[in-house]
Design an enzyme around this catalytic site. Structure first.
Site, PDB file in Angstrom:
ATOM      1  N   ASN A  31       0.858  -1.184   0.000  1.00 20.48           N
ATOM      2  CA  ASN A  31       0.000   0.000   0.000  1.00 20.48           C
ATOM      3  C   ASN A  31       0.893   1.233   0.000  1.00 20.48           C
ATOM      4  O   ASN A  31       1.466   1.588   1.035  1.00 20.48           O
ATOM      5  CB  ASN A  31      -0.924  -0.006   1.215  1.00 20.48           C
ATOM      6  CG  ASN A  31      -1.855   1.193   1.247  1.00 20.48           C
ATOM      7  OD1 ASN A  31      -1.950   1.956   0.289  1.00 20.48           O
ATOM      8  ND2 ASN A  31      -2.551   1.379   2.359  1.00 20.48           N
ATOM      9  N   LYS A  33       0.012   4.214  -0.357  1.00 15.22           N
ATOM     10  CA  LYS A  33      -0.719   5.358   0.204  1.00 15.22           C
ATOM     11  C   LYS A  33      -0.554   6.569  -0.728  1.00 15.22           C
ATOM     12  O   LYS A  33      -0.505   6.401  -1.942  1.00 15.22           O
ATOM     13  CB  LYS A  33      -0.274   5.613   1.643  1.00 15.22           C
ATOM     14  CG  LYS A  33      -0.426   4.348   2.512  1.00 15.22           C
ATOM     15  CD  LYS A  33      -0.254   4.590   3.986  1.00 15.22           C
ATOM     16  CE  LYS A  33      -0.444   3.273   4.741  1.00 15.22           C
ATOM     17  NZ  LYS A  33      -0.402   3.467   6.208  1.00 15.22           N
ATOM     18  N   HIS A 116      -9.809   0.800   4.563  1.00 15.44           N
ATOM     19  CA  HIS A 116      -8.579   1.043   5.313  1.00 15.44           C
ATOM     20  C   HIS A 116      -8.867   1.982   6.489  1.00 15.44           C
ATOM     21  O   HIS A 116      -9.683   2.899   6.393  1.00 15.44           O
ATOM     22  CB  HIS A 116      -7.509   1.650   4.406  1.00 15.44           C
ATOM     23  CG  HIS A 116      -6.141   1.647   5.007  1.00 15.44           C
ATOM     24  ND1 HIS A 116      -5.748   2.589   5.932  1.00 15.44           N
ATOM     25  CD2 HIS A 116      -5.082   0.816   4.833  1.00 15.44           C
ATOM     26  CE1 HIS A 116      -4.504   2.333   6.302  1.00 15.44           C
ATOM     27  NE2 HIS A 116      -4.074   1.261   5.651  1.00 15.44           N
ATOM     28  N   GLU A 118      -7.366   4.414   7.713  1.00 19.16           N
ATOM     29  CA  GLU A 118      -7.170   5.848   7.461  1.00 19.16           C
ATOM     30  C   GLU A 118      -8.394   6.451   6.785  1.00 19.16           C
ATOM     31  O   GLU A 118      -8.755   7.604   7.046  1.00 19.16           O
ATOM     32  CB  GLU A 118      -5.916   6.050   6.620  1.00 19.16           C
ATOM     33  CG  GLU A 118      -4.643   5.727   7.405  1.00 19.16           C
ATOM     34  CD  GLU A 118      -3.417   5.469   6.552  1.00 19.16           C
ATOM     35  OE1 GLU A 118      -2.357   5.196   7.134  1.00 19.16           O
ATOM     36  OE2 GLU A 118      -3.524   5.530   5.301  1.00 19.16           O
ATOM     37  N   GLU A 193      -5.959  -5.228  10.257  1.00 17.97           N
ATOM     38  CA  GLU A 193      -4.983  -4.177  10.537  1.00 17.97           C
ATOM     39  C   GLU A 193      -5.216  -3.612  11.931  1.00 17.97           C
ATOM     40  O   GLU A 193      -6.129  -2.812  12.129  1.00 17.97           O
ATOM     41  CB  GLU A 193      -5.151  -3.033   9.532  1.00 17.97           C
ATOM     42  CG  GLU A 193      -4.916  -3.428   8.096  1.00 17.97           C
ATOM     43  CD  GLU A 193      -4.727  -2.176   7.242  1.00 17.97           C
ATOM     44  OE1 GLU A 193      -3.684  -2.070   6.613  1.00 17.97           O
ATOM     45  OE2 GLU A 193      -5.616  -1.328   7.252  1.00 17.97           O
ATOM     46  N   GLY A 199       1.937   2.115  10.808  1.00 19.26           N
ATOM     47  CA  GLY A 199       2.815   3.268  10.677  1.00 19.26           C
ATOM     48  C   GLY A 199       3.488   3.706  11.963  1.00 19.26           C
ATOM     49  O   GLY A 199       4.147   4.738  12.002  1.00 19.26           O
ATOM     50  N   SER A 239       2.236  -2.910  10.290  1.00 15.65           N
ATOM     51  CA  SER A 239       3.684  -2.670  10.243  1.00 15.65           C
ATOM     52  C   SER A 239       4.497  -3.941  10.000  1.00 15.65           C
ATOM     53  O   SER A 239       5.503  -4.189  10.661  1.00 15.65           O
ATOM     54  CB  SER A 239       4.170  -1.962  11.522  1.00 15.65           C
ATOM     55  OG  SER A 239       3.653  -0.650  11.581  1.00 15.65           O
TER      56      SER A 239
END
Length: 278
Positions: A31, A33, A116, A118, A193, A199, A239
């Protein structure tokens, strides 16, 4: 002729044995991003193209920003599929700023990342709820895309012991709206996730991740079907990097990874090469 059909992508290469019939093939997803310039993407493509063979029991996909999809379809080795990082709830029409699933399919994209964390959280605007994610997933599947469906808990939810409650609530709308055929065509998988690990450099231990993955598979068995639960691939998305991929991928119910920062470097291939031999 479709755009992707007109592209002459360099061939990839594989090593080792294919996944035995009836077993789950690993999926390593990158990904990127909202990262990358034309120059940096060209360099990363060159690095990936020269990175050597991919294990025959693994499937590899990279989720790239919309603007970099064409260059990847033109230049990236053919054994790495291309994913978008989002698609709209709509079809084509008067939806300014949206990119729909049929457009992605038309250009040659085969996968899309949906739900996701985010995007669930939002970027200074309202985030996407689980019902919206489920409807987007149904739309993407109806247009022939494969879906990496993301779920996962925040740090305070893990500390409160509600990890599986959160994951179940995020999965429930998909279980309600998707048919068994949607799940059974293996076009959809679950990317677990833990939000607290994305991150941050923090990673669930392999044992922690395995426990949650096993619980997700059990929930799928009870709410979708035992056959679907046995076949669905569950990626780990917190991660993962070259130094911890082996331990995570060795777990029974971890079928790959959805990899962020490491997928922007050759460390992505260390993750790929962490796939156990069949």
């Amino acid at each position: 002729m479709a755009f992707a059909d007109s592209c002459s992508r360099p061939a990839g290469s594989s090593t080792g044995s294919a996944a035995p019939e009836g077993t789950r093939k690993y999926l390593l997803g990158g990904n990127w991003k909202s990262n990358g310039t034309v120059a940096s993407v060209e360099k990363l493509i060159a690095d990936f193209n020269a990175a050597g063979p991919i294990p025959a029991n693994a499937e590899v996909v990279v989720g790239v920003p919309f603007i970099h999809i064409p260059i990847c379809l033109q230049s990236l080795r053919s054994d790495i599929e291309i994913a978008a990082q989002n698609c709209s709830l709509t079809g084509t029409g008067a939806y300014t700023g949206e990119v729909c699933a049929s457009q992605l399919k038309d250009i040659g994209v085969t996968w899309v990342i949906l739900g996701h964390s985010e995007r669930r959280e939002g970027f200074g605007m309202a985030g996407e709820d689980s019902e919206l994610v489920a409807k987007k997933t149904k739309m993407a599947l109806s247009e022939g895309l494969k879906v990496m469906l993301c779920i996962g808990e925040k740090k305070e939810e893990r500390e409160a012991g509600t990890t599986m409650d959160v994951c179940a609530e995020q999965l429930k709308p998909c279980a309600e709206i998707l048919s068994k055929e949607d799940w059974a065509n293996v076009s959809i998988l679950v990317a677990y996730e833990p939000v607290w690990a994305i991150g941050t450099g923090l990673t669930a231990t392999p044992e922690m991740a395995q426990e949650t993955h096993a619980s997700i598979r059990q929930w799928m068995a009870e709410n979708v079907g035992a056959d679907i639960a046995a076949a669905v691939r569950i990626q780990y998305g917190g991660s993962m990097k070259g130094e911890n991929a082996d331990g995570l991928l060795s777990q029974t119910d971890i079928d790959g990874g959805l990899i962020g920062g490491a997928s922007l470097t050759l460390d992505f291939f260390k993750c790929i090469n962490g796939v156990p031999s069949p």
